[in-house]
Motif scaffolding. Sequence first.
Motif, PDB file in Angstrom:
ATOM      1  N   ALA A  17       8.279  -4.741  -8.504  1.00 24.43           N
ATOM      2  CA  ALA A  17       7.026  -5.703  -8.488  1.00 24.43           C
ATOM      3  C   ALA A  17       5.758  -5.253  -7.889  1.00 24.43           C
ATOM      4  O   ALA A  17       4.708  -5.659  -8.149  1.00 24.43           O
ATOM      5  CB  ALA A  17       7.565  -6.871  -7.859  1.00 24.43           C
ATOM      6  N   ARG A  18       6.069  -4.250  -6.661  1.00 26.73           N
ATOM      7  CA  ARG A  18       4.641  -3.796  -6.334  1.00 26.73           C
ATOM      8  C   ARG A  18       3.972  -2.583  -7.017  1.00 26.73           C
ATOM      9  O   ARG A  18       3.057  -2.572  -6.725  1.00 26.73           O
ATOM     10  CB  ARG A  18       5.335  -3.363  -4.905  1.00 26.73           C
ATOM     11  N   VAL A  62       0.792  -1.116   0.132  1.00 29.62           N
ATOM     12  CA  VAL A  62      -0.045   0.068   0.053  1.00 29.62           C
ATOM     13  C   VAL A  62       0.948   1.400  -0.091  1.00 29.62           C
ATOM     14  O   VAL A  62       0.521   2.187  -0.540  1.00 29.62           O
ATOM     15  CB  VAL A  62      -1.149   0.190   1.334  1.00 29.62           C
ATOM     16  N   GLN A  63       1.864   1.329   0.853  1.00 28.21           N
ATOM     17  CA  GLN A  63       2.888   2.219   0.834  1.00 28.21           C
ATOM     18  C   GLN A  63       3.431   2.865  -0.616  1.00 28.21           C
ATOM     19  O   GLN A  63       3.505   3.970  -0.746  1.00 28.21           O
ATOM     20  CB  GLN A  63       3.967   1.966   1.961  1.00 28.21           C
ATOM     21  N   TYR A 105       0.449  -9.451  -1.996  1.00 29.33           N
ATOM     22  CA  TYR A 105       1.693  -9.980  -1.626  1.00 29.33           C
ATOM     23  C   TYR A 105       2.675  -9.973  -2.800  1.00 29.33           C
ATOM     24  O   TYR A 105       3.395 -10.951  -2.797  1.00 29.33           O
ATOM     25  CB  TYR A 105       1.303 -11.329  -1.187  1.00 29.33           C
ATOM     26  N   ARG A 106       2.369  -9.120  -3.712  1.00 32.82           N
ATOM     27  CA  ARG A 106       3.338  -8.889  -5.055  1.00 32.82           C
ATOM     28  C   ARG A 106       4.617  -8.550  -4.321  1.00 32.82           C
ATOM     29  O   ARG A 106       4.808  -7.637  -3.481  1.00 32.82           O
ATOM     30  CB  ARG A 106       2.859  -8.050  -5.860  1.00 32.82           C
ATOM     31  N   GLY A 107       5.796  -9.163  -4.688  1.00 32.48           N
ATOM     32  CA  GLY A 107       7.141  -8.854  -4.296  1.00 32.48           C
ATOM     33  C   GLY A 107       7.418  -9.478  -2.922  1.00 32.48           C
ATOM     34  O   GLY A 107       8.374  -9.126  -2.069  1.00 32.48           O
ATOM     35  N   LEU A 108       6.654 -10.732  -2.764  1.00 28.93           N
ATOM     36  CA  LEU A 108       7.056 -11.532  -1.344  1.00 28.93           C
ATOM     37  C   LEU A 108       8.452 -12.183  -1.797  1.00 28.93           C
ATOM     38  O   LEU A 108       9.144 -12.257  -0.540  1.00 28.93           O
ATOM     39  CB  LEU A 108       5.869 -12.542  -1.504  1.00 28.93           C
ATOM     40  N   VAL A 109       8.726 -12.682  -2.668  1.00 32.17           N
ATOM     41  CA  VAL A 109      10.063 -13.636  -2.918  1.00 32.17           C
ATOM     42  C   VAL A 109      11.138 -12.657  -2.697  1.00 32.17           C
ATOM     43  O   VAL A 109      11.981 -13.159  -1.747  1.00 32.17           O
ATOM     44  CB  VAL A 109      10.211 -14.142  -4.344  1.00 32.17           C
ATOM     45  N   PRO A 110      11.275 -11.315  -3.305  1.00 22.62           N
ATOM     46  CA  PRO A 110      12.538 -10.692  -2.932  1.00 22.62           C
ATOM     47  C   PRO A 110      12.612 -10.243  -1.164  1.00 22.62           C
ATOM     48  O   PRO A 110      13.688 -10.188  -0.700  1.00 22.62           O
ATOM     49  CB  PRO A 110      12.383  -9.493  -3.692  1.00 22.62           C
TER      50      PRO A 110
END
Length: 281
Positions: free
Chosen positions: A221-222, A125-126, A155-160
Motif C-alpha cells: 500500500a505504501r 518515508v522509510q 497515511y497510506r496503509g493505515l488500516v492494516p
Amino acid sequence: MASADQDQESLQNQNHYLCGSVAAFANIVITFPIHKALFRQQLFGVQAWEAVRQLQSDGLHTLYRGILPPLLQKSSTIAIMFGLYEDFSRLMQLHAPQAPVLLTDSIAAVLAGTAEAVLMPFERVQTLLQDPRHHGNFQNTARVLLQQHGIRELYRGLVPILLRNGPSNAFFFGLRGPIKELLPETKAGQGKPVSDFVCRGILGAGLGVVFYPLNVVKSHARLQIGGEFQSCRVILANVLREREKDGKVSRLFQGVHLNFQSSIFSWGIINATYELLLKML
C-alpha cells in the motif's frame, strides 16, 4: 506527602517512555540491515539469499539508506507503546477498579497500539527510501516529505497498521507475564535480562508471524504514490494474483522465516534493554 507520592509516580511514568525510546533506538541501529533484507523479500517475493545479494549489489553506501525515519518512528512508537500502556492501565484501574484486570489491560494495550499509528508517516518515508525503484526519485527523508500529495498520502496503509497494532499489543502485554513465569530462570530469580530477551523475543516473533500478511499488505500500500486508495482486501487479492502466476501462493509468507528470526533478536533487544534501563532508573 501526597504531592511527593504524585511526583514519584509521575517520574516513574516518564521512565517508561524514556526506556522504551532508548531501547528502540539501540535495536534499530543493530538490526536495520536485517529488516532491509526482509523488506526486499516482502516486496519482491524473493529468497533470503537473493535479498542479501541485492543489498550487496546496491553497495555499502546504501545499506543504511532510510535509517532516519525508523530511528525517529521506532524510538517514538515504542516509547508510546510502553508509556501509554502503563498510563492507560493506571487510569482504568483508578476509574474502573471493579473491572477485570485482563479487560482493562487489553483495552489499554489496544489504545496504545492505536496511538502509535499517528507516527506512521515515518514508516511511509522509510518504505519509499528502501525501495530500489525509487532510489533515483527520492534522495532523502526531506525530499520524500516535500514530494508527497498532501498529509493524507503519508497515511497510506493505515488500516492494516490499525488491524495489527491493537490486537498484537493486547496479546503481547497479556502474554508476556505468563510466558516469563514458565522459564526456570525467573523462578530462581537469576538471569533476568536473559529471560526478558528470550521470552519476549519469542512472543514478539510469534505475533509477527501471525500478523505477517498485514505487513505485506502495508508494504504494498505504501509503495503507491498518488491515485486511488485501495482497500486491504483489494491489495491482498492483487498480491495473491501476482504470486499465483508462479504457482506459489505461499509466497505471501515469503520472508516470514527471516522475520521470525529477526523479530526474536529485535524484541529481545528492546525488552531486555527496556527492563534493564527501567530497573536502573
